[in-house]
Design a protein around this motif. Structure first.
Motif, short mmCIF file in Angstrom:
data_model
loop_
_atom_site.label_atom_id
_atom_site.label_comp_id
_atom_site.label_asym_id
_atom_site.label_seq_id
_atom_site.Cartn_x
_atom_site.Cartn_y
_atom_site.Cartn_z
N LEU A 108 -15.73 52.72 92.84
CA LEU A 108 -16.88 51.83 93.06
C LEU A 108 -16.75 51.12 94.40
N ASN A 109 -17.88 50.97 95.08
CA ASN A 109 -17.93 50.12 96.26
C ASN A 109 -17.76 48.67 95.83
N ARG A 110 -17.51 47.81 96.77
CA ARG A 110 -17.39 46.37 96.48
C ARG A 110 -18.66 45.90 95.76
N GLY A 111 -18.49 45.21 94.65
CA GLY A 111 -19.64 44.75 93.87
C GLY A 111 -20.26 45.83 93.00
N GLY A 112 -19.59 46.98 92.89
CA GLY A 112 -20.12 48.10 92.13
C GLY A 112 -20.19 47.83 90.63
N LYS A 131 -13.15 47.15 65.69
CA LYS A 131 -11.90 47.66 66.26
C LYS A 131 -12.18 48.63 67.41
N LEU A 132 -13.14 49.53 67.20
CA LEU A 132 -13.49 50.49 68.25
C LEU A 132 -14.03 49.76 69.48
N TYR A 133 -15.03 48.91 69.28
CA TYR A 133 -15.67 48.25 70.42
C TYR A 133 -14.73 47.29 71.12
N SER A 134 -13.88 46.60 70.37
CA SER A 134 -12.94 45.68 71.02
C SER A 134 -11.90 46.47 71.80
N SER A 135 -11.54 47.66 71.34
CA SER A 135 -10.60 48.49 72.07
C SER A 135 -11.19 48.91 73.42
N VAL A 136 -12.44 49.32 73.42
CA VAL A 136 -13.10 49.71 74.67
C VAL A 136 -13.27 48.49 75.57
N TYR A 137 -13.70 47.38 75.00
CA TYR A 137 -13.88 46.14 75.77
C TYR A 137 -12.56 45.72 76.42
N VAL A 142 -8.97 45.23 81.42
CA VAL A 142 -7.77 45.45 82.23
C VAL A 142 -8.17 45.78 83.67
N GLU A 143 -9.28 46.45 83.84
CA GLU A 143 -9.69 46.96 85.15
C GLU A 143 -10.80 46.17 85.84
N PHE A 144 -11.61 45.44 85.09
CA PHE A 144 -12.76 44.74 85.66
C PHE A 144 -12.70 43.26 85.31
N ASP A 145 -13.15 42.43 86.24
CA ASP A 145 -13.16 40.98 86.02
C ASP A 145 -14.25 40.53 85.07
N ASN A 146 -15.37 41.24 85.07
CA ASN A 146 -16.52 40.82 84.26
C ASN A 146 -17.01 41.99 83.40
N ASP A 161 -16.47 43.81 89.08
CA ASP A 161 -15.66 42.71 89.58
C ASP A 161 -16.55 41.60 90.12
N SER A 162 -17.84 41.84 90.19
CA SER A 162 -18.83 40.84 90.60
C SER A 162 -19.48 40.23 89.36
N PRO A 163 -20.10 39.05 89.51
CA PRO A 163 -20.77 38.45 88.36
C PRO A 163 -21.89 39.35 87.83
N LEU A 164 -22.11 39.26 86.52
CA LEU A 164 -23.16 40.03 85.84
C LEU A 164 -24.11 39.06 85.17
N SER A 165 -25.34 39.51 84.93
CA SER A 165 -26.34 38.65 84.31
C SER A 165 -26.90 39.31 83.05
#
Length: 180
Positions: A108-112, A131-137, A142-146, A161-165
């Motif tokens: 991903l580009n910055r802000g991707g 359990k399934l959805y929390s595992s994916v979440y 681990v990899e994304f801030d948001n 890694d950028s804010p989401l709405s």
């Protein structure tokens, strides 16, 4: 649209799986200049293979394993839409891992923006679904801030890694996207 609306000016989009013919009309509502479809099933790629209705948009179709494509490509994207079915086999499960999410994040580009759908939105989440959805979440975390869960006809996870709405209607208005 949930993920595409998060990107301010999505120029280059990677779509993992699905039929190009069904997604191109919607992607054409954004300022996209290049779309890369990666699909292993050649039958899906043959369906509607005329892309001349999208002037100014370069459409590349790649008949390959998406996991290996994401791992090996040096290209970067503004948005990655993973439209694979929910995890349910060894072949699909590998796409819902920290390893794959990390590879996708590096493409991903910055802000991707990255989006996947681990399953349906049943309205009520039993213990197995939680359990399934929390595992994916948690793997995404681990990899994304948001990470933004969005319930539609399916449960979608949008990650960046950028804010989401979560204000999808407001984003539709701001981005001037005609949608029903």
């Amino acid at each position: 649209h949930y993920a595409m609306l998060q990107a301010e000016k999505p120029s280059k989009v990677l779509i993992i799986s699905g039929s190009p013919a069904s997604h191109l009309p919607e992607l054409n509502k954004y300022p996209v200049s290049e779309i890369v479809f990666v699909e292993r099933d050649p039958a899906l790629l043959r369906y509607g293979d005329d892309y001349s209705d999208y002037p100014g948009v370069q459409v590349r179709i790649i008949n390959d394993d998406a996991f290996m494509f994401v791992r090996n490509t040096r290209e970067h994207f503004d948005v990655i839409l993973m439209l694979l079915p929910p995890p349910g086999s060894l072949l699909l499960n590998r796409f819902y891992t920290t390893e794959f999410f990390g590879e996708a994040g590096r493409r991903l580009n910055r802000g991707g923006i990255f989006m996947c759908s681990p399953g349906i939105d049943p309205g009520y989440f039993n213990q197995e679904a939680l359990k399934l959805y929390s595992s994916v979440y948690n793997s995404l975390a681990v990899e994304f801030d948001n990470i933004l869960p969005v319930a539609g006809s399916k449960l979608y996870f949008i990650a960046s890694d950028s804010p989401l709405s979560a204000s999808i209607c407001e984003l539709t208005r701001i981005r001037n996207v005609s949608n029903t």
